[in-house]
Motif scaffolding. Structure first.
Motif, PDB file in Angstrom:
ATOM      1  N   VAL A 180       0.824  -1.206   0.000  1.00 22.30           N
ATOM      2  CA  VAL A 180       0.000   0.000   0.000  1.00 22.30           C
ATOM      3  C   VAL A 180       0.863   1.262   0.000  1.00 22.30           C
ATOM      4  CG1 VAL A 180      -0.291   0.339   2.500  1.00 22.30           C
ATOM      5  CG2 VAL A 180      -2.140   0.960   0.952  1.00 22.30           C
ATOM      6  N   LEU A 181       2.020   1.218   0.672  1.00 29.87           N
ATOM      7  CA  LEU A 181       2.908   2.386   0.672  1.00 29.87           C
ATOM      8  C   LEU A 181       3.622   2.540  -0.672  1.00 29.87           C
ATOM      9  CD1 LEU A 181       4.440   2.384   4.272  1.00 29.87           C
ATOM     10  CD2 LEU A 181       2.609   3.801   3.329  1.00 29.87           C
ATOM     11  N   VAL A 182       3.939   1.433  -1.327  1.00 31.28           N
ATOM     12  CA  VAL A 182       4.495   1.509  -2.687  1.00 31.28           C
ATOM     13  C   VAL A 182       3.447   2.104  -3.626  1.00 31.28           C
ATOM     14  CG1 VAL A 182       5.281   0.168  -4.681  1.00 31.28           C
ATOM     15  CG2 VAL A 182       6.147  -0.363  -2.400  1.00 31.28           C
ATOM     16  N   GLY A 183       2.169   1.739  -3.413  1.00 29.78           N
ATOM     17  CA  GLY A 183       1.090   2.299  -4.224  1.00 29.78           C
ATOM     18  C   GLY A 183       0.966   3.803  -4.060  1.00 29.78           C
ATOM     19  N   LEU A 184       1.098   4.278  -2.820  1.00 30.77           N
ATOM     20  CA  LEU A 184       1.056   5.719  -2.563  1.00 30.77           C
ATOM     21  C   LEU A 184       2.252   6.409  -3.210  1.00 30.77           C
ATOM     22  CD1 LEU A 184      -0.062   8.234  -1.160  1.00 30.77           C
ATOM     23  CD2 LEU A 184       1.160   7.540   0.921  1.00 30.77           C
ATOM     24  N   ALA A 185       3.432   5.811  -3.051  1.00 26.57           N
ATOM     25  CA  ALA A 185       4.633   6.380  -3.658  1.00 26.57           C
ATOM     26  C   ALA A 185       4.506   6.419  -5.181  1.00 26.57           C
ATOM     27  CB  ALA A 185       5.862   5.557  -3.256  1.00 26.57           C
ATOM     28  N   ALA A 186       3.844   5.416  -5.751  1.00 22.85           N
ATOM     29  CA  ALA A 186       3.664   5.355  -7.206  1.00 22.85           C
ATOM     30  C   ALA A 186       2.820   6.510  -7.716  1.00 22.85           C
ATOM     31  CB  ALA A 186       3.023   4.026  -7.590  1.00 22.85           C
ATOM     32  N   SER A 187       1.778   6.885  -6.973  1.00 20.80           N
ATOM     33  CA  SER A 187       0.934   8.024  -7.390  1.00 20.80           C
ATOM     34  C   SER A 187       1.744   9.311  -7.435  1.00 20.80           C
ATOM     35  CB  SER A 187      -0.240   8.172  -6.414  1.00 20.80           C
ATOM     36  OG  SER A 187      -1.138   7.109  -6.542  1.00 20.80           O
ATOM     37  N   ILE A 188       2.607   9.489  -6.430  1.00 16.99           N
ATOM     38  CA  ILE A 188       3.455  10.676  -6.392  1.00 16.99           C
ATOM     39  C   ILE A 188       4.468  10.632  -7.536  1.00 16.99           C
ATOM     40  CG2 ILE A 188       5.158  11.942  -5.024  1.00 16.99           C
ATOM     41  CD1 ILE A 188       3.782  10.795  -2.516  1.00 16.99           C
ATOM     42  N   TYR A 189       5.067   9.485  -7.722  1.00 20.30           N
ATOM     43  CA  TYR A 189       6.075   9.289  -8.770  1.00 20.30           C
ATOM     44  C   TYR A 189       5.508   9.619 -10.148  1.00 20.30           C
ATOM     45  CZ  TYR A 189       9.849   6.846 -11.305  1.00 20.30           C
ATOM     46  OH  TYR A 189      10.889   6.529 -12.133  1.00 20.30           O
ATOM     47  N   THR A 190       4.331   9.073 -10.442  1.00 20.68           N
ATOM     48  CA  THR A 190       3.717   9.269 -11.760  1.00 20.68           C
ATOM     49  C   THR A 190       3.347  10.719 -12.006  1.00 20.68           C
ATOM     50  OG1 THR A 190       2.786   7.040 -11.610  1.00 20.68           O
ATOM     51  CG2 THR A 190       1.863   8.488 -13.288  1.00 20.68           C
ATOM     52  N   THR A 191       2.732  11.354 -11.002  1.00 16.33           N
ATOM     53  CA  THR A 191       2.288  12.737 -11.174  1.00 16.33           C
ATOM     54  C   THR A 191       3.451  13.714 -11.147  1.00 16.33           C
ATOM     55  OG1 THR A 191       1.821  12.840  -8.787  1.00 16.33           O
ATOM     56  CG2 THR A 191      -0.012  12.318 -10.239  1.00 16.33           C
ATOM     57  N   ARG A 192       4.559  13.293 -10.593  1.00 14.78           N
ATOM     58  CA  ARG A 192       5.735  14.161 -10.593  1.00 14.78           C
ATOM     59  C   ARG A 192       6.360  14.227 -11.972  1.00 14.78           C
ATOM     60  NH1 ARG A 192      11.558  13.287  -7.521  1.00 14.78           N
ATOM     61  NH2 ARG A 192      12.518  15.188  -8.364  1.00 14.78           N
ATOM     62  N   TYR A 193       6.457  13.080 -12.648  1.00 11.32           N
ATOM     63  CA  TYR A 193       7.112  13.030 -13.957  1.00 11.32           C
ATOM     64  C   TYR A 193       6.147  13.137 -15.127  1.00 11.32           C
ATOM     65  CZ  TYR A 193      11.163  11.668 -11.222  1.00 11.32           C
ATOM     66  OH  TYR A 193      12.190  11.658 -10.302  1.00 11.32           O
ATOM     67  N   GLY A 194       4.872  13.001 -14.856  1.00 10.72           N
ATOM     68  CA  GLY A 194       3.866  13.217 -15.890  1.00 10.72           C
ATOM     69  C   GLY A 194       3.723  12.114 -16.907  1.00 10.72           C
ATOM     70  N   GLY A 195       4.400  11.006 -16.689  1.00 13.49           N
ATOM     71  CA  GLY A 195       4.296   9.884 -17.616  1.00 13.49           C
ATOM     72  C   GLY A 195       4.905   8.640 -17.009  1.00 13.49           C
ATOM     73  N   ILE A 196       4.653   7.518 -17.633  1.00 11.88           N
ATOM     74  CA  ILE A 196       5.129   6.264 -17.087  1.00 11.88           C
ATOM     75  C   ILE A 196       5.438   5.294 -18.224  1.00 11.88           C
ATOM     76  CG2 ILE A 196       2.828   5.250 -16.859  1.00 11.88           C
ATOM     77  CD1 ILE A 196       5.705   4.816 -14.399  1.00 11.88           C
ATOM     78  N   GLN A 197       6.501   4.507 -18.072  1.00 10.68           N
ATOM     79  CA  GLN A 197       6.833   3.472 -19.043  1.00 10.68           C
ATOM     80  C   GLN A 197       6.859   2.117 -18.338  1.00 10.68           C
ATOM     81  OE1 GLN A 197      11.005   5.575 -19.259  1.00 10.68           O
ATOM     82  NE2 GLN A 197      11.188   3.605 -20.263  1.00 10.68           N
ATOM     83  N   SER A 198       6.770   1.047 -19.105  1.00  7.57           N
ATOM     84  CA  SER A 198       6.592  -0.278 -18.519  1.00  7.57           C
ATOM     85  C   SER A 198       7.782  -0.750 -17.690  1.00  7.57           C
ATOM     86  CB  SER A 198       6.308  -1.307 -19.624  1.00  7.57           C
ATOM     87  OG  SER A 198       7.361  -1.306 -20.583  1.00  7.57           O
ATOM     88  N   ASN A 199       8.979  -0.204 -17.955  1.00  2.00           N
ATOM     89  CA  ASN A 199      10.140  -0.633 -17.175  1.00  2.00           C
ATOM     90  C   ASN A 199      10.430   0.291 -15.998  1.00  2.00           C
ATOM     91  OD1 ASN A 199      11.113   1.578 -18.540  1.00  2.00           O
ATOM     92  ND2 ASN A 199      13.056   0.631 -19.112  1.00  2.00           N
ATOM     93  N   THR A 200       9.467   1.116 -15.642  1.00  2.09           N
ATOM     94  CA  THR A 200       9.613   1.987 -14.477  1.00  2.09           C
ATOM     95  C   THR A 200       9.868   1.147 -13.223  1.00  2.09           C
ATOM     96  OG1 THR A 200       8.211   3.744 -15.350  1.00  2.09           O
ATOM     97  CG2 THR A 200       8.376   3.590 -12.965  1.00  2.09           C
ATOM     98  N   GLY A 201      10.746   1.635 -12.371  1.00  4.44           N
ATOM     99  CA  GLY A 201      11.016   0.943 -11.110  1.00  4.44           C
ATOM    100  C   GLY A 201      12.032  -0.171 -11.223  1.00  4.44           C
ATOM    101  N   LYS A 202      12.637  -0.338 -12.380  1.00  6.47           N
ATOM    102  CA  LYS A 202      13.632  -1.395 -12.547  1.00  6.47           C
ATOM    103  C   LYS A 202      14.830  -1.119 -11.641  1.00  6.47           C
ATOM    104  CE  LYS A 202      16.090  -3.993 -16.129  1.00  6.47           C
ATOM    105  NZ  LYS A 202      16.386  -4.091 -17.585  1.00  6.47           N
ATOM    106  N   GLY A 203      15.140  -2.061 -10.768  1.00  4.45           N
ATOM    107  CA  GLY A 203      16.234  -1.885  -9.817  1.00  4.45           C
ATOM    108  C   GLY A 203      15.845  -1.128  -8.561  1.00  4.45           C
ATOM    109  N   TRP A 204      14.584  -0.683  -8.494  1.00  5.90           N
ATOM    110  CA  TRP A 204      14.144   0.131  -7.353  1.00  5.90           C
ATOM    111  C   TRP A 204      14.149  -0.668  -6.059  1.00  5.90           C
ATOM    112  CZ3 TRP A 204       9.127   2.035  -5.024  1.00  5.90           C
ATOM    113  CH2 TRP A 204       9.249   3.347  -4.560  1.00  5.90           C
TER     114      TRP A 204
END
Length: 321
Positions: free
Chosen positions: A214-238
């Motif tokens: 659930v905390l990764v989900g919250l972080a994901a919302s911030i991450y996506t809205t910060r960069y304005g876009g998302i690609q399928s390999n996002t978070g690789k190595g995170w």
């Protein structure tokens, strides 16, 4: 908590040394704008790393969090483009996170699989399914009102920083003042004793994975809205970034050790490294190597029992004489 106290002390000493060098070498590092940028960069890492802390506390580990981040970011993007309100977008991302976290927890505990092996397999499964669903395409063109979550400011401070502080306060309360928190520490310290004292060990471990999700989900919302876009390999190595943040901050990989303050300091160190290297004029290509060195030195500084090591050398020397 002895190990954790040593970790925090080591990190604070390290920070003092680095800041002293920066004060002489690059005074501009201490500008308000740079401080806000660093806090903004650390916000998503710290929020998700607090979830990883819960998993580590119960003696498990989750290496699929990078793929979970990508899945939650994709959910955020799709819901935002569908015109959903911000609260629904965030809730949707967190829902995907908690579902995947529950799946991880149940597979590890019910099937009695090694956590790192099970979540490594799930990492590949989640990545593969995400590529199939998105067909490998980027998600762009998010509505401007949604982007305010990651890019907006209030009183000059980025909104993600406020969210990070709120999450840190809540997690501190959960870990130090609630039954859930006490159970996390008890299960990680000694599962057999925890079971004898009436704690449902399996349920507690599943809850830890769910909190991480659930905390990764919250972080994901911030991450996506910060960069304005998302690609399928996002978070690789995170996953390594989160695990490193927690472990450098004093969390034990065998359970029962770690707290919120240590994780925040660890996340701050990992996230600010790139900025520090820029001010030192070091090529960004060195970032990963320097990061690994810092992690090694930080962990070794509190993991090694120097008194015992010294006594062995002294004893060995005496025997040789």
């Amino acid at each position: 908590m002895y190990k954790n106290r040593k970790a925090i002390k080591a990190l604070l000493i390290f920070y003092v040394i680095i800041l002293a060098i920066m004060l002489v070498k690059a005074p501009s590092f201490f500008s308000v704008d740079n401080a806000m940028d660093i806090l903004l960069n650390v916000s998503t890492t710290a929020i998700a790393a607090l979830g990883m802390l819960c998993v580590l506390l119960v003696g498990d580990i989750d290496v699929s969090v990078g793929a979970i981040l990508a899945a939650c970011c994709t959910t955020t993007g799709l819901l935002a483009k569908a015109g959903m309100p911000l609260i629904v977008v965030i809730a949707g991302s967190m829902l995907v996170g908690i579902v995947l976290g529950l799946v991880n927890g149940m597979i590890v505990t019910i099937l009695k699989l090694d956590a790192i092996v099970a979540t490594l397999g799930l990492l590949s499964i989640y990545r593969g399914l995400l590529i199939i669903i998105t067909k490998g395409s980027w998600i762009n063109g998010l509505p401007k009102n949604i982007l305010n979550l990651g890019q907006g400011r209030a009183f000059g401070i980025p909104i993600p920083v406020y969210i990070m502080i709120l999450v840190a306060v809540i997690m501190w309360f959960v870990l130090n003042r609630t039954e859930w928190g006490r159970n996390f520490y008890a299960v990680g310290s000694n599962p057999a004793s925890a079971r004898l004292s009436g704690i449902n060990v399996r349920k507690t471990r599943i809850i830890a994975f769910a909190v991480c999700g659930v905390l990764v989900g919250l972080a994901a919302s911030i991450y996506t809205t910060r960069y304005g876009g998302i690609q399928s390999n996002t978070g690789k190595g995170w996953e390594m970034t989160l695990i490193s943040s927690a472990v450098v901050g004093g969390a034990s990989t065998v359970g029962g050790e770690g707290d919120v303050s240590g994780v925040f300091l660890g996340a701050l160190l990992i996230s600010a490294l790139g900025t520090v290297l820029v001010f030192f004029g070091i090529d960004a290509l060195w970032e990963q190597a320097v990061q690994g060195l810092i992690i090694f030195v930080s962990v070794a500084s509190y993991a090694i029992d120097f008194k015992k090591l010294k006594s062995r050398f002294v004893k060995g020397g005496a025997e040789n004489d």
